[in-house]
Design an enzyme around this catalytic site. Structure first.
Site, PDB file in Angstrom:
ATOM      1  N   GLU A  39       0.798  -1.224   0.000  1.00  0.00           N
ATOM      2  CA  GLU A  39       0.000   0.000   0.000  1.00  0.00           C
ATOM      3  C   GLU A  39       0.835   1.280   0.000  1.00  0.00           C
ATOM      4  OE1 GLU A  39      -3.129   0.624  -0.277  1.00  0.00           O
ATOM      5  OE2 GLU A  39      -3.996  -1.378  -0.172  1.00  0.00           O
TER       6      GLU A  39
ATOM      7  N   SER B 227     -31.028 -29.842  50.590  1.00  0.00           N
ATOM      8  CA  SER B 227     -30.200 -30.389  51.675  1.00  0.00           C
ATOM      9  C   SER B 227     -28.756 -29.900  51.656  1.00  0.00           C
ATOM     10  CB  SER B 227     -30.198 -31.924  51.594  1.00  0.00           C
ATOM     11  OG  SER B 227     -31.492 -32.447  51.801  1.00  0.00           O
TER      12      SER B 227
END
Length: 673
Positions: free
Chosen positions: A76, A336
């Site tokens: 680029e 429990s």
């Protein structure tokens, strides 16, 4: 003279141009990025899109594959490190190509000019737009470093769909961070921003392939890639769809993100790999069951308090199971699972020892008459057996002596925040008569697992370790663990390695299993998110196998449970101090026992040949009416005579218990031929 004028004009033009650049109104460079939730190793657990619906994740060049950066700049803007924002050589080359070919062959935009366009969402082709990009690019170069400009590109470059920035791109197309990329992956990501929608590999695979291959060819020509690497890259299959962003621990992520608005990076103590395995486990556990069944799981280190996995439901988007509801925070009945705490408190208070005998028979506390889950009574048994069998009557007796307020205070000291439906604690809390979350239950068991006092659970990294209140002494905590490690285990599980307790709430609404080894504690809850019953569910059948499987997926080998503390009393029932041999209420010394009931026939150890006839019982003492139990089942009640018959219990060994109206009892064992 003419030269002087030219110099003056040139200088004035330069000053004017310089001023024009300095006065450039730059677009905002501090753009909103996605909120990220990371695990203990920095792995992305979840990200949230920004306000405009885009996935835009913060990134730094140091965290991007160096070869990708090299390929990007060479393709680029190869003079990126040397130009001032505009590359005159590139502009002249692009203009010459237009004149020679009559069309645009390559652009003259620098990476900085592309950043200017991305920040302003501007156009590329119009001269006015191009001039604006040049001006902004020159101004950006004056105010930002090259790495800062590169960071802006890596944050804003479009990669198709809602993916913006290199990290969003690598997650969307490859499901990973950009730290390491193959040449084919890097080449595709170099090519995509030039035309992000028309080169999308999921929609236009040929265009994407051609663009990628052009990048590979140029990189090969420039010596960045070898011929073999470029050839292999061209043979690589393109991704055929965009991948979903990670969504691990979604419930916890939502919670911490809401608690820290504006914070862009949230680091948790969770381990992403463990979290993933636990989410998979819960999904498997409910797959072939009730379509409305939900589940939740928490795994934590009981030495540090760090939570390693927190699963709020089997599927975050499963509407039939109400998966959006975080069941780690839901208030449910614990069944429990509170019993180990009560036994530990009783050991600490000198009320009982694991080998203390306690009577399991009918009781009535001012109108409250608890029953065992199976409706049976077992007479005199050890405390160890009572907890193994999860009997209700013995634990209620202990709660009566401890006081429900003491139990509630211990719960709160552990770091839990239980909710009482009636406001004041009663004896029923020992059987699950309160509301509490899975997180709070794991917090409670963290204290038991850590020797009676553990750390507070923490989910955010950076939070200091904070101890919770002490629950029991180390000796009492070890005794509880020693009992619970002896419980029967699910098929294929190894016995004695995990101390655990199961629980089932009233009406079969909640199934629990919580346990620990020498390092970690795991809690599992299963039920429906709407609180409706699930017929037939039990903690031992449904949640316990998930608990043991969770330990197997947590780590390759279990950590051994610790040895007993030096002061632990380890003896049988007969060798206990006299007050601990049999559980008696604190006021038992003031209770008249001279007239306690006594079975005088049949005597202890008798062997009778009844040949099908009824069994005659004779007793003395006690206060009518009498209750008779045979092998744990009541067979005669309301009896006021002291000599009577009861149906033949059948051949074999039998246990007979007589209980008088004052709750006193006697027991004999016999054999019937």
């Amino acid at each position: 003279m003419v030269l002087a004028v030219l110099i003056a004009v040139t200088f004035a033009a330069y000053r004017a141009f310089d001023t024009w650049i300095d006065r450039t109104n730059l677009p905002l460079t501090l753009t909103e990025t996605s909120t990220e939730v990371l695990d203990r190793n920095g792995k992305l657990l979840r990200a949230y899109p920004v306000g405009d619906g885009l996935w835009r994740l913060a990134v730094q060049p140091a965290n991007v594959d160096p070869r990708f950066l090299q390929m990007l700049l060479r393709y680029e803007d190869k003079r990126f490190r040397s130009h001032a924002g505009v590359d005159p050589i590139a502009l002249l080359r692009a203009a010459g190509q237009v004149l020679w070919n009559g069309r645009t062959v390559s652009g003259g935009s620098t990476l900085t000019m592309q950043v200017a366009r991305l920040l302003e969402d501007g156009t590329t082709g119009r001269w006015a737009g191009k001039l604006r990009q040049m001006r902004v690019a020159l101004a950006l170069e004056r105010r930002l470093s090259k790495d800062e400009i590169l960071t802006l590109y890596l944050t804003h470059a479009p990669y198709g769909g809602a993916a913006e920035g290199i990290r969003a791109a690598t997650y969307s197309w490859f499901g990973k961070e950009p730290k390491r990329l193959t040449p084919a992956e890097a080449a595709l990501l170099v090519a995509l921003p030039q035309s992000p929608e028309r080169r999308r590999p999921d929609r236009f695979p040929q265009a994407a392939s051609d663009a990628r291959d052009r990048v590979l060819k140029r990189m090969e020509a420039q010596g960045i890639l070898s011929a073999e690497q470029a050839a292999a890259g061209r043979q690589t299959v393109l991704p055929y769809k965009m991948a979903a962003f990670p969504r691990l621990a979604p419930h916890l992520s939502d919670r911490v993100a809401a608690q820290h608005p504006g914070k862009r990076q949230l680091r948790l103590t969770l381990d992403g790999a463990v979290q993933s395995r636990m989410e998979t486990l819960l999904g498997e556990a409910v797959r072939s069951s009730d379509p409305r069944l939900s589940a939740a799981l928490i795994a934590a280190d009981h030495q540090t308090g760090e939570v390693l996995a927190m699963v709020g439901s089997p599927g975050y988007s499963d509407t039939s199971r109400r998966g959006f509801v975080d069941m780690t925070q839901a208030i449910r009945s614990p069944g429990s699972t509170l019993k180990p705490l009560i036994y530990g408190l009783a050991f600490d208070q000198g009320l009982a020892h694991p080998e203390t005998l306690v009577h399991d028979g009918p009781v009535n506390f001012a109108g409250y008459a608890p029953q065992n889950f199976d409706g049976e009574f077992r007479g005199d048994i050890t405390v160890r057996e009572a907890l193994h069998l999860s009997l209700n009557i013995p634990v209620v007796k202990l709660t009566q002596e401890l006081g429900p307020a003491r139990v509630m205070a211990s719960l709160r000291a552990s770091g839990a925040s239980p909710e009482l439906p009636g406001g004041a604690p009663g004896l029923a809390l020992s059987l699950g008569g309160l509301g509490i979350s899975l997180q709070d239950m794991v917090q409670l068991y963290t204290g038991l697992a850590a020797g009676g006092q553990g750390p507070r659970l923490r989910m955010m990294q950076g939070n200091a370790l904070q101890p919770a209140g002490r629950l029991t002494s180390p000796e009492a905590a070890w005794q509880v663990a020693d009992i619970l490690r002896g419980l029967p285990v699910p098929a294929s599980a190894r016995a004695g390695t995990i101390a655990y307790k199961t629980g089932t709430s009233y009406g079969h609404r909640d199934a629990w299993a919580i346990g620990w080894d020498g390092r970690h504690v795991i809690g599992v809850w299963m039920g429906r998110a709407d609180g409706t019953p699930v017929p037939g569910i039990f903690g031992g059948d449904l949640a316990a196998p998930v608990l043991f499987e969770a330990f197997g997926r947590l780590k390759p080998a279990l950590d051994p449970l610790p040895p007993p503390p030096p002061a632990t009393l380890i003896v049988g029932s007969a060798d206990l101090p006299q007050p601990l041999q049999r559980f008696r209420p604190r006021d038992a010394a003031f209770t008249d026992t001279a007239d306690a009931p006594e079975l005088i026939f049949p005597p202890e150890g008798a062997r009778l040949a009844l040949e099908g006839a009824d069994l005659t019982l004779k007793l003395r003492g006690g206060t009518a009416p009498f209750l008779v139990m045979a092998n744990g089942l009541p067979v005669l009640s309301g009896q006021r005579r002291r000599e009577f018959s009861l149906p033949n219990p059948g051949p074999g060994f039998s246990s007979l218990v007589i209980v008088d109206g004052a709750g006193r009892s006697d027991r004999v064992n016999l054999r019937i031929d």
